[in-house]
Design an enzyme around this catalytic site. Structure first.
Site, PDB file in Angstrom:
ATOM      1  N   GLU A 208     -61.912   7.622 -27.157  1.00 62.77           N
ATOM      2  CA  GLU A 208     -61.665   9.000 -26.742  1.00 62.77           C
ATOM      3  C   GLU A 208     -60.195   9.403 -26.843  1.00 62.77           C
ATOM      4  O   GLU A 208     -59.554   9.780 -25.873  1.00 62.77           O
ATOM      5  CB  GLU A 208     -62.197   9.214 -25.322  1.00 62.77           C
ATOM      6  CG  GLU A 208     -63.715   9.109 -25.295  1.00 62.77           C
ATOM      7  CD  GLU A 208     -64.316   9.319 -23.926  1.00 62.77           C
ATOM      8  OE1 GLU A 208     -65.292  10.058 -23.814  1.00 62.77           O
ATOM      9  OE2 GLU A 208     -63.809   8.705 -22.946  1.00 62.77           O
TER      10      GLU A 208
ATOM     11  N   GLU B 142     -71.610   4.885 -26.615  1.00 62.38           N
ATOM     12  CA  GLU B 142     -71.978   5.063 -25.212  1.00 62.38           C
ATOM     13  C   GLU B 142     -73.247   5.903 -25.174  1.00 62.38           C
ATOM     14  O   GLU B 142     -73.316   6.956 -25.816  1.00 62.38           O
ATOM     15  CB  GLU B 142     -70.872   5.769 -24.411  1.00 62.38           C
ATOM     16  CG  GLU B 142     -69.598   4.962 -24.262  1.00 62.38           C
ATOM     17  CD  GLU B 142     -68.522   5.686 -23.466  1.00 62.38           C
ATOM     18  OE1 GLU B 142     -68.865   6.634 -22.724  1.00 62.38           O
ATOM     19  OE2 GLU B 142     -67.339   5.311 -23.599  1.00 62.38           O
TER      20      GLU B 142
END
Length: 632
Positions: A470, A538
């Site tokens: 991220e 994820e």
């Protein structure tokens, strides 16, 4: 060399006096010591240290590192190493996810971006919210360490550390989750010695260590002193390749000594029964390379059969005395992208039935011991989980060896997350994103990639190098990808942020990686002639009464060869044991339970197991479906 506090404000300064990263091998004096588990030339510095806590850099103790300044340290208390400062009675325990710990209280933006050439002087070095922990360890140097070269290694220090030995400044390091090693031969002497470390909770590293976790600081992994042998094995690079039924091994050793390296190196390869398969000898030199060592009729490594071989290195000096011995387990396997964008291990389809795993203990936070790790591994194996993403940083060294032994596939993540610089209120807004393509932020992330690779390059369990988590996209992350491709042709690369910026689609990541896409979204991607295999770095976000509908994700295995599975977020709740002041009973405290503001509260509880490893009901669903695809 003089320590400078303004290094905290400058992303271009992240290592001073620190030795280059190298492989995670252990060195013994000889084979007998290895068999006995005797590391006589290693001195653990774990235990009780003298300690002072300052709430800001202005409250640091001047000259605390001077051995003669005894009165200055009179008010120091005791602290345990390894351990987090905030879990030992100092400062504020705080859990946050995407924001920075200072958001809403201090205004900060990353320095040296968008034409900024002056930086942000004092942004951390003169900040009211940047606590400093000052550590002092006094010890007697073992007599058999005298007249030898000496290195000190810190396995993990969060976040920026300054090191002095006997009052002399040695070096500076950032990167909380990679080893920091220093040569302190010139600073040590016979008898009593003093090591001093100043640890600052915040530096410019904080912008790229914005992981979803409790925010701690301190020396939270082990510290040790090592007396180097006459000829030291500085680095080992093992490159096994598969050629039909046979294996070939290239071995490159870096050796060092105080005088020109002379002597011999004997290389042996053993099978899992410790039976020798080949032996060869070569003259010692600063670099020793043996290529195309043939191992016939190899047993491949996989989750189902984690077959390991052993490389043994014996170094003898000019008169034939054994001075160093290394045993390193390794394995043969292939990882590739086959027809129809199918991920393949050893030529067969790879099913990643994985979890993301923060290092976590409800007693000690991220300061794990080996028993903690083995308990985590037991739960993983018992529930048919075959893969772990080391979210979102390099884990402690023993974890990688455990994965090799257990046949657990690893996605080895680099310590990089800058979530708070590009995502605001859930929206993509990368105007101040770092590392991006900013020149001042290039070297620091490349150093983190190199540390990740060099330390763990020999582990057969690592199938993917992950560039971080991220952090959006940019030239710097593309350069990280290029680096891994340059140094390692035996693994794939991974990064999810390309999903947010397709400009880098062909420069970053071998796989299409997304977070929390619906099964319908994944189906759309996989039916439109995808360029890459698909995996969920994820998914299933295991929070509360969740993990329902897991079957829809698992059904994609049967529909699409290019579907590689993924990693559930996440393995274990981040929660800490606390004593209830009313009942006196222990309870697991989550974010927000420590009177911290701001906090992301119970968002720290996303595990399929509780913080104490008790299984949640969600594990039944996970175990059922993962077992179905475990042995395909």
């Amino acid at each position: 060399m003089e320590a400078k506090l303004e290094w905290l404000d400058d992303p271009r300064v992240f290592r001073v006096g620190k030795l280059p990263a190298h492989s995670d091998h252990e060195i013994y004096r000889d084979k007998a010591d290895y068999k006995a588990g005797n590391q006589a030339d290693t001195l653990s510095l774990d235990g009780e240290w003298d300690f002072h806590y300052g709430a800001s850099p202005r409250e640091r103790t001047e000259q605390f590192y001077d051995p003669q300044a005894v009165a200055t340290r009179a008010e120091f208390n005791k602290i345990s190493v390894p351990g987090h400062i905030q879990l030992q009675g100092y400062g504020q325990i705080q859990y946050i996810n995407t924001l920075y710990p200072w958001d809403g209280q201090q205004y900060r933006r990353p320095p040296f971006i968008d034409g900024d050439t002056q930086g942000m002087p004092g942004i951390f070095s003169d900040a009211p919210d940047n606590p400093v922990g000052e550590y002092v360890k006094v010890f007697d140097l073992p007599t058999h360490f005298e007249d030898k070269r000496m290195h000190i290694t810190f396995d993990g220090v969060e976040q920026a550390m300054y090191l002095w030995v006997n009052g002399n400044f040695v070096g500076y390091s950032e990167d909380s989750f990679s080893r920091a090693e220093f040569d302190i031969t010139e600073q040590l002497h016979a008898g009593q010695n003093m090591i001093a470390v100043a640890v600052y909770k915040l530096s410019t590293a904080a912008f790229i260590e914005d992981q979803d976790m409790f925010r701690f600081s301190g020396i939270f992994r082990s510290v040790r002193l090592r007396a180097l042998p006459e000829i030291d094995v500085t680095d080992i690079a093992i490159k096994p390749t598969v050629h039909g039924r046979n294996g070939m091994v290239d071995v490159t050793l870096q050796l060092s000594a105080t005088t020109p390296v002379t002597g011999n190196v004997q290389i042996a390869i053993l099978d899992h029964n410790q039976q020798s398969l080949l032996e060869t000898k070569i003259s010692a030199a600063e670099q020793v390379r043996l290529a195309d060592l043939l191992v016939p009729d190899i047993a491949l490594w996989s989750h189902q059969q984690p077959n390991l071989y052993h490389l043994q290195v014996t170094v003898t000096n000019a008169v034939g005395d054994e001075v160093a011995f290394v045993n390193y387990p390794f394995g043969f396997r292939t990882i590739a992208i086959g027809a129809d964008n199918q991920l393949q291990l050893n030529g067969h389809r790879l099913y990643l039935n994985g979890v993301n795993r923060h290092e976590w203990s409800p007693e000690t936070g991220r300061a794990l011991n080996e028993a903690d790790m083995r308990q985590d591994m037991r739960v993983i194996q018992e529930n048919h989980i075959n893969a772990v993403r080391t979210s979102h940083y390099p884990n402690q060294v023993p974890w990688y060896f455990m994965a090799d032994e257990a046949g657990i596939y690893l996605m080895a993540e680099t310590n990089l997350e800058s979530h708070g610089t590009w995502q605001k209120m859930g929206q993509v807004e990368p105007s101040v994103n770092v590392p991006g393509s900013h020149v001042a932020w290039h070297d620091v992330v490349m150093d983190r990639a190199q540390s990740n690779y060099e330390q763990f390059k020999n582990h057969v369990s690592i199938l993917f190098w992950s560039l971080g988590n991220e952090s959006y996209a940019g030239d710097n992350i593309a350069d990280m990808n290029a680096y891994f491709k340059q140094v390692d042709s035996t693994r794939l690369t991974h990064y999810e942020g390309v999903f947010h910026n397709r400009e880098y689609d062909d420069q970053i990541s071998d796989v299409e990686s997304r977070m929390y896409a619906s099964p319908a979204d994944i189906r759309d991607y996989l039916t439109e002639h995808p360029k890459k295999p698909y995996l969920n770095c994820e998914f299933m976000h295991s929070m509360g009464n969740s993990v329902g509908g897991f079957d829809e994700y698992m059904a994609l295995y049967d529909e699409f060869p290019a579907y590689g599975g993924g990693f559930i977020w996440d393995f274990k709740d981040q929660a800490l044991w606390q004593d209830d002041p009313i009942t006196g009973q222990r309870f697991l405290a989550y974010g927000g339970d420590f009177n911290e503001r701001h906090s992301d509260y119970e968002f720290s509880g996303n595990g399929i197991v509780f913080a104490d490893r008790q299984l949640k009901p969600a594990m039944q669903e996970v175990k059922y479906f993962y077992e179905r695809y475990e042995n395909k």
